[in-house]
Enzyme design. Structure first.
Site, PDB file in Angstrom:
ATOM      1  N   VAL A   1       0.617   9.938  -6.240  1.00  0.00           N
ATOM      2  CA  VAL A   1       0.607  11.359  -5.882  1.00  0.00           C
ATOM      3  C   VAL A   1       1.403  12.204  -6.864  1.00  0.00           C
ATOM      4  CG1 VAL A   1       1.169  13.033  -4.076  1.00  0.00           C
ATOM      5  CG2 VAL A   1       0.166  10.826  -3.480  1.00  0.00           C
TER       6      VAL A   1
ATOM      7  N   GLY B   1       4.104  10.589  -8.681  1.00  0.00           N
ATOM      8  CA  GLY B   1       4.970   9.585  -9.273  1.00  0.00           C
ATOM      9  C   GLY B   1       5.679   8.775  -8.200  1.00  0.00           C
TER      10      GLY B   1
ATOM     11  N   ASN C   1      -4.063   9.083   4.235  1.00  0.00           N
ATOM     12  CA  ASN C   1      -2.883   8.515   4.891  1.00  0.00           C
ATOM     13  C   ASN C   1      -2.874   8.635   6.412  1.00  0.00           C
ATOM     14  OD1 ASN C   1      -1.841   7.805   2.401  1.00  0.00           O
ATOM     15  ND2 ASN C   1      -0.533   9.619   2.224  1.00  0.00           N
TER      16      ASN C   1
ATOM     17  N   PRO D   1      -7.650   7.358  -4.648  1.00  0.00           N
ATOM     18  CA  PRO D   1      -9.104   7.124  -4.650  1.00  0.00           C
ATOM     19  C   PRO D   1      -9.606   6.667  -3.291  1.00  0.00           C
ATOM     20  CG  PRO D   1      -7.951   5.403  -5.892  1.00  0.00           C
ATOM     21  CD  PRO D   1      -6.940   6.451  -5.575  1.00  0.00           C
TER      22      PRO D   1
ATOM     23  N   SER E   1      -8.655 -15.463   3.611  1.00  0.00           N
ATOM     24  CA  SER E   1      -7.200 -15.698   3.666  1.00  0.00           C
ATOM     25  C   SER E   1      -6.465 -14.357   3.704  1.00  0.00           C
ATOM     26  CB  SER E   1      -6.740 -16.527   2.462  1.00  0.00           C
ATOM     27  OG  SER E   1      -7.184 -15.931   1.243  1.00  0.00           O
TER      28      SER E   1
ATOM     29  N   HIS F   1       0.388   4.326  -2.577  1.00  0.00           N
ATOM     30  CA  HIS F   1       0.113   5.687  -2.132  1.00  0.00           C
ATOM     31  C   HIS F   1       1.245   6.646  -2.506  1.00  0.00           C
ATOM     32  CE1 HIS F   1      -3.444   5.313   0.824  1.00  0.00           C
ATOM     33  NE2 HIS F   1      -3.476   4.313  -0.034  1.00  0.00           N
TER      34      HIS F   1
ATOM     35  N   ASP G   1      -3.619 -14.529  -2.833  1.00  0.00           N
ATOM     36  CA  ASP G   1      -4.288 -15.467  -3.724  1.00  0.00           C
ATOM     37  C   ASP G   1      -5.434 -14.746  -4.430  1.00  0.00           C
ATOM     38  OD1 ASP G   1      -6.298 -15.258  -1.784  1.00  0.00           O
ATOM     39  OD2 ASP G   1      -5.742 -17.141  -0.810  1.00  0.00           O
TER      40      ASP G   1
ATOM     41  N   HIS H   1      -5.833  -6.250  -2.351  1.00  0.00           N
ATOM     42  CA  HIS H   1      -6.690  -6.349  -1.172  1.00  0.00           C
ATOM     43  C   HIS H   1      -6.955  -7.793  -0.778  1.00  0.00           C
ATOM     44  CE1 HIS H   1      -8.529  -2.012  -1.340  1.00  0.00           C
ATOM     45  NE2 HIS H   1      -7.231  -2.025  -1.105  1.00  0.00           N
ATOM     46  N   THR H   2      -6.295  -8.713  -1.437  1.00  0.00           N
ATOM     47  CA  THR H   2      -6.282 -10.086  -0.923  1.00  0.00           C
ATOM     48  C   THR H   2      -5.497 -10.161   0.377  1.00  0.00           C
ATOM     49  OG1 THR H   2      -5.756 -12.386  -1.480  1.00  0.00           O
ATOM     50  CG2 THR H   2      -4.198 -10.738  -2.219  1.00  0.00           C
TER      51      THR H   2
ATOM     52  N   ASP I   1      -9.885  -9.480   2.942  1.00  0.00           N
ATOM     53  CA  ASP I   1     -10.170 -10.820   2.422  1.00  0.00           C
ATOM     54  C   ASP I   1     -10.402 -11.700   3.647  1.00  0.00           C
ATOM     55  OD1 ASP I   1      -9.940 -13.489   1.660  1.00  0.00           O
ATOM     56  OD2 ASP I   1      -8.282 -13.159   0.275  1.00  0.00           O
TER      57      ASP I   1
ATOM     58  N   ARG J   1       0.828  -1.211   0.000  1.00  0.00           N
ATOM     59  CA  ARG J   1       0.000   0.000   0.000  1.00  0.00           C
ATOM     60  C   ARG J   1       0.861   1.261   0.000  1.00  0.00           C
ATOM     61  NH1 ARG J   1      -3.416   2.466   4.486  1.00  0.00           N
ATOM     62  NH2 ARG J   1      -5.154   3.501   3.428  1.00  0.00           N
TER      63      ARG J   1
ATOM     64  N   SER K   1       8.011  10.285  -2.149  1.00  0.00           N
ATOM     65  CA  SER K   1       7.533  11.488  -1.458  1.00  0.00           C
ATOM     66  C   SER K   1       6.681  11.131  -0.251  1.00  0.00           C
ATOM     67  CB  SER K   1       6.742  12.382  -2.421  1.00  0.00           C
ATOM     68  OG  SER K   1       5.599  11.718  -2.922  1.00  0.00           O
TER      69      SER K   1
END
Length: 356
Positions: free
Chosen positions: A99, A101, A123, A192, A277, A95, A282, A222-223, A274, A91, A105
């Site tokens: 922003v 590239g 954040n 987003p 698991s 993130h 997965d 988000h698994t 998830d 993540r 940062s």
């Protein structure tokens, strides 16, 4: 007639994915490779196939050939102590890249000339893993002073976290440099939110040069990991401003979530993205979406948003984890090359939290 429909759906999906073709492995694979070993999907070779100006998988092959080994050593220890850390580090890379590239940062603390992105709405009290990045950077500085950028550390940590959680490996272009500024406004604007509609998600990703295939593939991260109650409370109690829950939520899942996330208070209570698991990379995430058990609005709308491309991809990835692994790897490389700082621009920070 049934065979014709099957043929049509297959052709449509292949057409959709044709813009994101991939090839497995590279003969004589080099420094940019990830940790070796077979993932859950049987992906034992790195996925490659893309080249980006100014970057090379062999960028540190002479100046710091042990860089990836150092990164993986720290990651193994950190993730063994806290399995959630894998999701947090993936993540962080996301993130960062969205922003201004992929320039690290997001790691900068406050400075007299800018406010840290850590204080942005997406954040604040949310992103984590900075201490792991600090440890990696300190060990790299001991081995190869002022050589490996913080931006590359984020990219290496994201890949390593994926692999250590059972996910795919990929050939990683390296050579990013670090920015000398952060953008609080950019962080508030470009990441987003969890209650995004499918149209907002597509627009946000297109702004970064990413398409619907990248959107669904990268959402598959988000698994892994957890989300705070405040990010999905709206779905439980007031999804459309009528004091009613989101109708796309599977009922038993809805009642389980209410136990974790009360209508009043409990904003920092957490639930797995998830539920089946949460520490294994997965394709279960997509299967859960298919059954109405996506945690965030931005997860479930990949299917319920009625956008043909994303719906087809959710179904395809739910059916075929290898297909998901391949496209996740390719989209991670693509995301990792948003608005590059290379060559003589930027710098290689000695400390990832502040400019030199």
């Amino acid at each position: 007639m049934a065979s014709f429909k099957l043929l049509y759906v297959t052709f449509t999906l292949l057409t959709l994915l044709s813009s994101s073709t991939f090839c497995l492995g590279y003969p004589g694979f080099n420094f940019g490779r990830g940790h070796t070993g077979r993932g859950v999907g049987g992906v034992s070779r790195p996925i490659g196939g893309q080249r980006f100006s100014g970057l090379s998988p062999r960028f540190y092959s002479q100046s710091c050939p042990q860089a990836n080994d150092i990164v993986m050593s720290v990651l193994k220890n950190a993730i063994s102590k806290d399995p959630r850390m894998a999701a947090s580090l993936i993540r962080l890379h996301f993130h960062d890249c969205f922003v201004q590239g992929c320039d690290a940062s997001v790691l900068l603390d406050d400075h007299p000339t800018f406010t840290s992105e850590k204080k942005s709405v997406p954040n604040k009290n949310s992103i984590r893993g900075f201490e792991v990045i600090d440890e990696i950077k300190a060990k790299l500085e001991q081995a190869c002073p002022q050589t490996v950028s913080c931006a590359d550390i984020l990219a290496l940590a994201a890949r390593g976290s994926t692999v250590l959680s059972g996910g795919p490996n990929w050939e990683l272009p390296l050579g990013r440099r670090d920015s000398r500024k952060a953008s609080l406004n950019g962080s508030n604007k470009n990441i987003p939110p969890p209650n995004s509609t499918i149209q907002n998600l597509v627009t946000s990703f297109r702004r970064q040069g990413l398409n619907e295939v990248d959107l669904v593939s990268l959402s598959g991260a988000h698994t892994l990991g957890m989300a705070r109650c405040t990010t999905f409370k709206q779905r439980l109690y007031n999804q459309n401003g009528n004091n009613q829950p989101d109708s796309t939520l599977e009922r038993s899942y809805y009642h389980d979530l209410k136990g974790v996330c009360p209508k009043t208070g409990g904003d920092n209570n957490i639930s797995p993205l998830d539920l089946a698991s949460p520490v294994t990379f997965d394709n279960t995430y997509f299967r859960l979406i298919m059954s109405g058990k996506g945690l965030l609005t931005s997860d479930q709308v990949l299917l319920s948003g009625k956008l043909g491309k994303t719906m087809q991809l959710v179904k395809a990835f739910a059916d075929d984890h290898t297909l998901f692994f391949n496209h996740f790897a390719r989209s991670m490389v693509k995301m990792g090359n948003i608005r590059l700082v290379t060559g003589n621009k930027g710098e290689v920070r000695k400390n990832c939290r502040r400019i030199n």
